[in-house]
Scaffold this active site. Structure first.
Site: not given
Ligand code: AGP
Length: 607
Positions: A2, A27, A76, A100-101, A479, A483, A486, A502, A602
Site C-alpha cells: 500500500c 506498492r 494491495w 498500510n499494514g 532467479e 522473473k 512474475e 529423480h 513491489k
C-alpha cells in the site's frame, strides 16, 4: 504494501496526490483513493474506487477535489476483496484514515467496541478508524495515543480530523512513513519515491511517534507527549532517473541501466585496486571474526544471496546458509555472535527480512544489510549497511537491484579473502579487474537485445518452461524462472539438472521448452549430458553457453546464445541479463502490464 501520501500547503493537494499515487502505485494497485480536508471544517471529501490510479483520476475529474490538504492511498488488498468500499480512505465520524499494514486484533476490536453492523467495509483499517473516532474528543494526539495502545499489528496511518482543517496527523509501527517540508508546506509518504519531486531533505518518522504536518511545518511527539527531535536525511536519487526514459516500461529501462548502476555501486568501493568498506564503517574484524554466515532475504534478493553463498564458500571456505526470511523464524534458527547475518533487500522494508534480522540481532549476531533505499527500516535495524546504488527501481520485477546486490556480494567476498590473507596480489588483481569489467560485458549483452527477443519468441505460447543448470547456473536460473513467472504468467521451474531424473523428468515432453545455462567449466560435461536427457524426451532446448566452442549437438538446439566470456564465477552477470530480457520480451509480446503484474506489489510489508 500500500502506498500512502499526504500533502498540506499552498498548492492544489488533489493534483499532487494523484501524481504521487502514480509513483507509489508499485506498492499495490488494487484500488486508490484520496480525501481532502474542508477548509471551513466541513465534511472531509473522499473519492475512491477499485482499480488503478488512472481510474481514480477519471473519477476525480467528475468530483470536487479542490483543496490544499489531503491524504491519498493505493491499496494491495489483504483484508477484504478488491471493491470500491474496501478502498481507502475510510471515514468514521470525524476522522478519515488511510492505512498500510495489518491490524491483527481487528476482530477483537469489533467486538469490544460493538462495531458490528456499523462498518462499511471488510477491512481491518476501517476498524482502526472507528476506534480512533471513538477516542477523539478534540485532542488528536490523545486519541491517536489511546488508539495505538489498543492495536496489535503493523501500521502506518495518516489521518484527517474534520474540525482541524489543514493538518495531517500520522503514526506508524513497523510500516514506514517518511516526511518532509516543502517550499510551501509539508508532505508525507510511505516511501521517498513520492517526495523526491519536492525535496531532497526528509526524515523517517520513528516508530510510535505522532507527527503533525501543517502549512507551517512539521511537529513530532513521542507517545508520552514529549516533543521529539527530527533527524533529517538527504536522498541522493536523481529525479530524472524515476521516469521511463523513453522506454515503454520501467523494467526495460531498469535492465538497460545495469552497466551504469553496477559501475556506480562498485567503483566508489575500490581503493588501490582492492575492495574497501571503510566509508561504511565495516572493518576487517567483522569479516574475519565470523565462523559462519547466514543470509536472510526474500524472492530475488534471496536468489542474490544464493550466488553470494557459492562465492563465499568457494573463496573463503566458511559455511553460508541462505534462509528465506519468511521461514527463518519457524525453523528454530541457530545464529549467534559467531554468525555474520547478511540481510539483503532492495526496498529495505520487507517485513519478513526485517523481523528475521531483528531476531538475529537479539541472538547477538553481527549484521550487515545490503539495501537499495537509503534510510529504510532494514538499513536502520542492522549494525552496518552497504547501499546498492541502483537508484529507484519502479518495476515490480527486480532486475538492477539484483545485479547490484550481486556486485556488493562480489566485493564482500573479495574483502573477506584479503582480510583473511587468502589471496596474494595476483589473485586480487585478477578478480578485481574481472569485476570492474562487468559493466562492459553487460553492455555487450544488451547490444544483442533483438537476438534475445527472438529467443523469447520461442516460448511465447508455452504453458510450462523448465530451466536447468548446476551450481551457479542453477542459482541464476532460480532467479530467471521467478522473473518469467512474475511478468509473463508462464509456469516455469528452475531445476538442478542432475536432479531431474529423480522425478521431474516425467514432465518433460516436446511441449516443454527447456532453457539450459552452461557457464561453469568444471560442470560443463555433466550439464551437457543432462541436456541430452531432456532432448531425448523431445524437449526443445534453448542454450545459453559461455564462449564459442562448437558443440556435438550443435544442430539440434532450438536456439543458442553465446555469452561473452568472463571468469566462471562472474558469468552470472551476463547470463542474468539474458534471462531478464527473455522474461521481459515474453511479457511485452503477450501484451501484459509488464511493470505491474497481477496480484503483486513491489514492497512486501505484510507477513
Ligand atoms: C522480484 O522480482 C520480486 N518482485 C520479489 O521477489 C522481491 O525481490 C522480494 O519481494 C524482496 O523484496 P526486497 O528486495 O525489497 O526485500
Amino acid at each position: 504494501m500500500c502506498g500512502i501520501i499526504g500533502y498540506t500547503g499552498k498548492k492544489e493537494a488533489g493534483r499532487i496526490m494523484l501524481d504521487a499515487l502514480e509513483l507509489l502505485e508499485y506498492r499495490g494497485y488494487d484500488s486508490a483513493g484520496i480525501a481532502l480536508s474542508d477548509e471551513n471544517g466541513g465534511r472531509t471529501r473522499v473519492a475512491k474506487c477499485a482499480g488503478r490510479v488512472k481510474d481514480l483520476r477519471s473519477l476525480c475529474a467528475e468530483k470536487d477535489v479542490s483543496g490544499h490538504c489531503g491524504i491519498g492511498h493505493t491499496r494491495w488488498a489483504t483484508h477484504g476483496g478488491v471493491c470500491d468500499s474496501n478502498a481507502h480512505p475510510h471515514q468514521f465520524g470525524a476522522v478519515t484514515v488511510i492505512h498500510n499494514g495489518i491490524i491483527e486484533n481487528y476482530r477483537e476490536l469489533i467486538e469490544k467496541y460493538e462495531l458490528d453492523g456499523k462498518l462499511l467495509s471488510q477491512t481491518d483499517s476501517e476498524v482502526a478508524a472507528a476506534v480512533l473516532s471513538r477516542f477523539y474528543q478534540g485532542d488528536p494526539y490523545a486519541a491517536i495515543r489511546k488508539t495505538v495502545l489498543k492495536l496489535r499489528g503493523t501500521f502506518a496511518f495518516a489521518v484527517l480530523f474534520e474540525d482541524i482543517p489543514g493538518k495531517i496527523f500520522a503514526v506508524r509501527n513497523v510500516s514506514p512513513i517518511v516526511a518532509a517540508s516543502t517550499e510551501d508546506g509539508a508532505i508525507l509518504a510511505s516511501d521517498v519515491a513520492a517526495i523526491v519531486p519536492f525535496t531532497t531533505q526528509y526524515f523517517v518518522v520513528p516508530e510510535l511517534h505522532v507527527v503533525c504536518l501543517s502549512g507551517d511545518g512539521i511537529e513530532m511527539y513521542d507517545l508520552s507527549g514529549d516533543r521529539a527531535q527530527i533527524e533529517w536525511m538527504t536522498v541522493d536519487w536523481d529525479i530524472t532517473r524515476s521516469d521511463k526514459g523513453g522506454y515503454p516500461f520501467y523494467m526495460e529501462k531498469e535492465i538497460m541501466e545495469q552497466p551504469r548502476v553496477i559501475e556506480e555501486t562498485v567503483r566508489p568501493r575500490v581503493k588501490d585496486g582492492r575492495p574497501d568498506f571503510s566509508a561504511e564503517g565495516i572493518g576487517d574484524d567483522v569479516l574475519v571474526s565470523c565462523r559462519r554466515i547466514c543470509v536472510i532475504a526474500c524472492g530475488t534478493a534471496m536468489h542474490a544471496g544464493l550466488v553470494g553463498k557459492s562465492l563465499i564458500q568457494a573463496i573463503i571456505g566458511i559455511h553460508v546458509d541462505v534462509v528465506m526470511a519468511s521461514e527463518f523464524m519457524y525453523n528454530d534458527p541457530v545464529v549467534d555472535e559467531n554468525t555474520l547475518v547478511i540481510a539483503i533487500s532492495q526496498s529495505g522494508e520487507t517485513i519478513d527480512t526485517l523481523e528475521a534480522l531483528k531476531f538475529a540481532r537479539k541472538c547477538g549476531s553481527p549484521s550487515i544489510s545490503i539495501v537499495n533505499v537509503k534510510g529504510a527500516s532494514i538499513a536502520r535495524a542492522s549494525e552496518h549497511v552497504i547501499y546498492t546504488h541502483a537508484g529507484p527501481e519502479i518495476a515490480v520485477a527486480s532486475t538492477k537491484a539484483y545485479t547490484t546486490q550481486l556486485a556488493v556480494l562480489y566485493l564482500l567476498a573479495a574483502r573477506m579473502a584479503i582480510a583473511r590473507n587468502l589471496w596474494d596480489e595476483e589473485q586480487t588483481e585478477r578478480y578485481m579487474s574481472e569485476l570492474l569489467r562487468v559493466p562492459d560485458v553487460m553492455e555487450e549483452v544488451l547490444a544483442r537485445k533483438e537476438e534475445i527477443h527472438h529467443i523469447a519468441d520461442t516460448i511465447l505460447n508455452a504453458r510450462d518452461v523448465f530451466m536447468i543448470g548446476r551450481g551457479l547456473d542453477y542459482s541464476i536460473l532460480l532467479e530467471g524462472s521467478l522473473k518469467l513467472k512474475e511478468v509473463s504468467y508462464i509456469h516455469s521451474e528452475a531445476y538442478a539438472s542432475g536432479e531431474l531424473k529423480h522425478g521431474t523428468i516425467a514432465l518433460i515432453t516436446s511441449q516443454t521448452p527447456v532453457i539450459a545455462v552452461v557457464t561453469q567449466e568444471k560442470l560443463k560435461s555433466k550439464e551437457l549430458s543432462n541436456i541430452k536427457e531432456v532432448q531425448s524426451r523431445g524437449a526443445k532446448v534453448i542454450l545459453l553457453i559461455k564462449g564459442k566452442e562448437v558443440l556435438e549437438q550443435e544442430k539440434i538446439w532450438s536456439r543458442i546464445f553465446r555469452l561473452p566470456v568472463m571468469e566462471d564465477e562472474f558469468m552470472v552477470m551476463p547470463a542474468s541479463i539474458v534471462l531478464q530480457l527473455i522474461a521481459y520480451f515474453v511479457s511485452l509480446d503477450k501484451g501484459l502490464d509488464v511493470d505491474k503484474p497481477r496480484n503483486l506489489a513491489k514492497v512486501v510489508t505484510v507477513e
